[in-house]
Enzyme design. Structure first.
Site, short mmCIF file in Angstrom:
data_model
loop_
_atom_site.label_atom_id
_atom_site.label_comp_id
_atom_site.label_asym_id
_atom_site.label_seq_id
_atom_site.Cartn_x
_atom_site.Cartn_y
_atom_site.Cartn_z
N ARG A 221 0.81 -1.23 0.00
CA ARG A 221 0.00 0.00 0.00
C ARG A 221 0.84 1.28 0.00
NH1 ARG A 221 -2.78 -3.31 3.51
NH2 ARG A 221 -4.66 -4.20 2.59
N LYS A 243 2.36 11.13 -11.81
CA LYS A 243 1.49 10.21 -12.56
C LYS A 243 2.26 8.92 -12.80
CE LYS A 243 -1.65 13.15 -15.19
NZ LYS A 243 -2.14 13.47 -16.55
N GLU A 285 8.45 18.12 -25.60
CA GLU A 285 7.81 18.56 -24.36
C GLU A 285 8.42 19.88 -23.87
OE1 GLU A 285 5.24 16.86 -23.54
OE2 GLU A 285 5.58 14.72 -23.91
N LYS A 327 6.60 22.53 -15.06
CA LYS A 327 5.76 21.38 -14.71
C LYS A 327 5.40 21.42 -13.23
CE LYS A 327 4.32 16.85 -15.27
NZ LYS A 327 4.45 15.59 -15.99
N GLU A 337 -5.37 17.14 -11.93
CA GLU A 337 -5.88 17.50 -13.26
C GLU A 337 -7.35 17.90 -13.27
OE1 GLU A 337 -3.78 15.47 -16.34
OE2 GLU A 337 -5.41 15.75 -17.76
N ARG A 341 -3.79 21.37 -15.25
CA ARG A 341 -2.80 20.35 -15.62
C ARG A 341 -3.04 19.82 -17.02
NH1 ARG A 341 -0.06 15.69 -11.76
NH2 ARG A 341 1.26 14.86 -13.41
N ASN A 345 -1.07 18.92 -21.96
CA ASN A 345 -1.35 18.00 -23.07
C ASN A 345 -1.48 18.71 -24.42
OD1 ASN A 345 -1.37 15.51 -21.70
ND2 ASN A 345 -3.34 16.05 -20.79
N HIS A 348 -1.22 16.72 -27.60
CA HIS A 348 -1.29 15.31 -27.23
C HIS A 348 -2.54 14.58 -27.74
CE1 HIS A 348 2.12 16.31 -24.76
NE2 HIS A 348 2.16 15.12 -24.18
N HIS A 352 -1.69 11.47 -29.53
CA HIS A 352 -2.10 10.12 -29.10
C HIS A 352 -2.79 9.39 -30.24
CE1 HIS A 352 -2.00 11.02 -24.50
NE2 HIS A 352 -0.87 10.52 -24.95
N HIS A 365 6.73 8.97 -28.54
CA HIS A 365 5.72 9.87 -27.97
C HIS A 365 5.98 11.33 -28.37
CE1 HIS A 365 2.90 11.57 -25.14
NE2 HIS A 365 3.87 12.27 -24.56
N1 LIG Z 1 4.00 10.03 -15.94
C1 LIG Z 1 3.92 11.04 -16.77
O1 LIG Z 1 3.54 12.15 -16.41
C2 LIG Z 1 4.36 10.84 -18.17
C3 LIG Z 1 4.58 11.96 -19.01
C4 LIG Z 1 5.06 11.73 -20.31
C5 LIG Z 1 5.33 10.44 -20.73
N2 LIG Z 1 5.08 9.39 -19.89
C6 LIG Z 1 5.36 8.01 -20.31
O2 LIG Z 1 6.75 7.90 -20.55
C7 LIG Z 1 6.98 6.90 -21.53
C8 LIG Z 1 7.93 7.43 -22.55
O3 LIG Z 1 9.13 7.73 -21.89
P1 LIG Z 1 10.51 7.84 -22.66
O4 LIG Z 1 10.34 8.71 -23.84
O5 LIG Z 1 11.52 8.19 -21.64
O6 LIG Z 1 10.70 6.37 -23.24
P2 LIG Z 1 11.44 5.04 -22.67
O7 LIG Z 1 11.35 4.95 -21.22
O8 LIG Z 1 10.91 3.92 -23.48
O9 LIG Z 1 12.96 5.29 -23.07
C9 LIG Z 1 13.30 5.43 -24.41
C10 LIG Z 1 14.45 4.50 -24.82
O10 LIG Z 1 15.67 5.04 -24.35
C11 LIG Z 1 16.39 4.07 -23.61
N3 LIG Z 1 17.17 4.81 -22.63
C12 LIG Z 1 16.72 5.43 -21.53
N4 LIG Z 1 17.69 6.14 -20.97
C13 LIG Z 1 18.79 5.95 -21.72
C14 LIG Z 1 20.11 6.45 -21.65
N5 LIG Z 1 20.49 7.34 -20.72
N6 LIG Z 1 21.00 6.03 -22.58
C15 LIG Z 1 20.60 5.18 -23.57
N7 LIG Z 1 19.36 4.71 -23.70
C16 LIG Z 1 18.47 5.10 -22.78
C17 LIG Z 1 15.31 3.19 -23.04
O11 LIG Z 1 15.82 1.93 -22.66
C18 LIG Z 1 14.37 3.11 -24.23
O12 LIG Z 1 14.83 2.19 -25.17
C19 LIG Z 1 5.62 6.53 -22.09
O13 LIG Z 1 5.23 5.29 -21.56
C20 LIG Z 1 4.71 7.64 -21.59
O14 LIG Z 1 3.40 7.19 -21.39
C21 LIG Z 1 4.61 9.57 -18.65
ZN LIG Z 2 3.78 14.00 -23.38
#
Ligand SMILES: NC(=O)c1ccc[n+]([C@@H]2O[C@H](COP(=O)([O-])OP(=O)(O)OC[C@H]3O[C@@H](n4cnc5c(N)ncnc54)[C@H](O)[C@@H]3O)[C@@H](O)[C@H]2O)c1
Ligand SMILES: [Zn+2]
Length: 464
Positions: A221, A243, A285, A327, A337, A341, A345, A348, A352, A365
């Site tokens: 929890r 999030k 972003e 942010k 949100e 917030r 987006n 987005h 999306h 993304h």
């Molecule tokens: N929680 C939130 O508020 C929020 C906001 C935006 C996006 N997201 C989520 O984030 C995800 C996308 O995140 P992302 O763009 O970081 O993608 P990701 O986590 O898939 O990373 C992208 C790629 O880079 C590689 N990688 C990461 N760090 C590295 C480094 N330092 N050197 C070499 N390779 C590296 C990873 O292994 C992966 O292959 C999505 O699932 C999205 O839904 C969440």
């Molecule tokens: Zn985004």
């Protein structure tokens, strides 16, 4: 680690601000002391948000952030900035031990710092100060583990610190952001007897951060949680704001929780191993923050885009810092949100649709957000809400960031419409969109637009 509070004398804040035009809430700030009655602001903001779907974030942006000033990158080093100015900031003179910026996310008793700087993984006390208990579980993936896992373990154990460190290495990719793979985290936690006082550490990009965060929120929890984001996307966006979650086969991020970390540790040096395409994805972003609420930051990006892409250290540190401030300010004002917030987006909803329409993983993304932002800007232009000059600037910076400026040819009008119809922002059958309105740095979250403009935008960008 010493948190160093900077003098505000070099940080001009706007002195008076009328946050809610209708409600008439005035907030005053002085040069050395800034007091923001956050509770009353949130109340007015959320009341307004509930009564109207239109919301402009311009004033909040101007109030809650120090203006960008000359010598921006150098001057920010070692400063402690409250992105939400609820606290009183006084002059403190002590210099920082190493170059580091701290941005606070102000959420009352769940507030936490974001440490930003080059080489922070080599500052063991940063992590050690936030690890409670004697057990740590690091969650990472098969790409990041060989690069950074040993360094994080060494940092945790540095100086003979008695802590038991376990790790779980997940497969790499958005397709593994699932309940099934999340089970591996719980398995490891139970096998290694992680207790209530343990700490989970997310070491990776947004996928790992979202998954580890959700595991931390739900295991026993709720256990302590630290974010070490290693992509630009995670450093400027996903690691901040709480999030967390995983995808369901029927929808992205459908299962999740709001759960805030103890701290976020951004070592910008980790970006040196990030592929170019992933770096550009994160820039989408960064551009977003400028467009929705921070004109000065957008203008700074216009001057510095090539330096960001070239991974110039101080430029990256500044881009991450300023993004996190934006942010954090938005999250502090609207954690769950209710409205504000949602402005994060921008681009987005179109984005999306592109991600879903092309199949997850084909477009990153940020790439989808880049093209989606151009579509949102095009629609804003058709509505007469922004001028052509601003539209051209958005187009130009997106191209310079090496991001796509239109959806793939496989996307047609019908596909866009069918996917956008199930967007989370549909309320009472109306699709609410974040659109740009007014001068640079202003946006609205609204369902009150001429649908013909949306039609025209979709037709303009799709062949059929
Ligand atoms: N929680 C939130 O508020 C929020 C906001 C935006 C996006 N997201 C989520 O984030 C995800 C996308 O995140 P992302 O763009 O970081 O993608 P990701 O986590 O898939 O990373 C992208 C790629 O880079 C590689 N990688 C990461 N760090 C590295 C480094 N330092 N050197 C070499 N390779 C590296 C990873 O292994 C992966 O292959 C999505 O699932 C999205 O839904 C969440
Ligand atoms: Zn985004």
């Amino acid at each position: 680690m010493e948190a160093v509070k900077a003098s505000l004398s070099s940080q001009p804040f706007s002195s008076t601000l009328n946050v809610d035009v209708e409600g008439g809430l005035d907030i005053s700030s002085g040069r050395k002391k800034v007091i923001w009655p956050r509770k009353s602001l949130s109340k007015v903001a959320s009341a307004r948000l509930q009564s109207s779907t239109v919301w402009s974030s311009k004033e909040l942006a101007k109030f809650s952030l120090p203006a960008v000033t000359g010598g921006r990158q150098g001057s920010s080093v070692g400063m402690h900035i409250r992105a939400n100015a609820a606290q009183i900031m006084d002059d403190v003179a002590a210099p920082p031990r190493e170059e580091m910026t701290i941005v606070d996310v102000d959420l009352g008793d769940r507030s936490y710092p974001i440490y930003i700087g080059k080489g922070l993984l080599n500052q063991p006390e940063l992590l050690q100060n936030h690890v409670h208990g004697k057990k740590v579980l690091i969650v990472t993936n098969s790409t990041i583990a060989p690069l950074y896992l040993d360094r994080v373990i060494a940092s945790l154990k540095d100086g003979g610190n008695k802590v038991e460190v376990e790790s779980v290495i997940l497969p790499d990719g958005e397709q593994y952001k699932s309940m099934e793979v999340l089970m591996k985290v719980y398995d490891k936690a139970i096998e290694t007897r992680m207790d209530r006082r343990c700490t989970f550490i997310a070491l990776g990009g947004g996928v790992i951060g979202d998954m580890c965060g959700y595991a931390a929120a739900s295991y026993l929890r709720g256990v302590n949680f630290i974010q070490i984001p290693t992509t630009l996307m995670a450093q400027v966006d996903s690691s901040v704001g709480g999030k967390t979650g995983v995808n369901h086969p029927l929808g992205k991020n459908m299962i999740g929780a709001f759960y805030q970390p103890q701290c976020v540790l951004v070592d910008t040096e980790t970006l040196n191993t990030l592929p170019d395409r992933e770096l550009a994805s994160g820039v989408a972003e960064v551009i977003k923050y400028g467009l929705i609420r921070d004109a000065d930051f957008f203008e700074w990006q216009e001057e510095n885009m090539e330096k960001i892409l070239a991974r110039d250290t101080s430029t990256l540190v500044y881009a991450v810092k300023r993004s996190c401030e934006n942010k954090a300010a938005v999250v502090a004002a609207d954690e769950r949100e209710a409205g504000l917030r949602a402005t994060l987006n921008l681009g987005h909803t179109f984005g999306h649709a592109i991600e879903t329409g092309t199949g997850y993983g084909n477009w990153l993304h940020g790439e989808a957000v880049g093209a989606g932002t151009i579509m949102a800007a095009d629609m804003s232009l058709r509505l007469g809400w922004i001028d052509k000059d601003l539209f051209n600037r958005i187009l130009s910076i997106t191209m310079r960031a090496k991001l796509p400026i239109e959806p793939p040819s496989s996307m047609d009008v019908q596909l866009f419409k069918s996917i956008m119809a199930v967007d989370k922002k549909v309320a009472d059958g109306l699709l609410r969109l974040i659109l740009l309105k007014g001068p640079l740095g202003n946006c609205v979250f609204t369902a009150d637009y001429d649908v013909k403009a949306l039609e025209d935008t979709l037709r303009h960008f799709c062949k059929s």
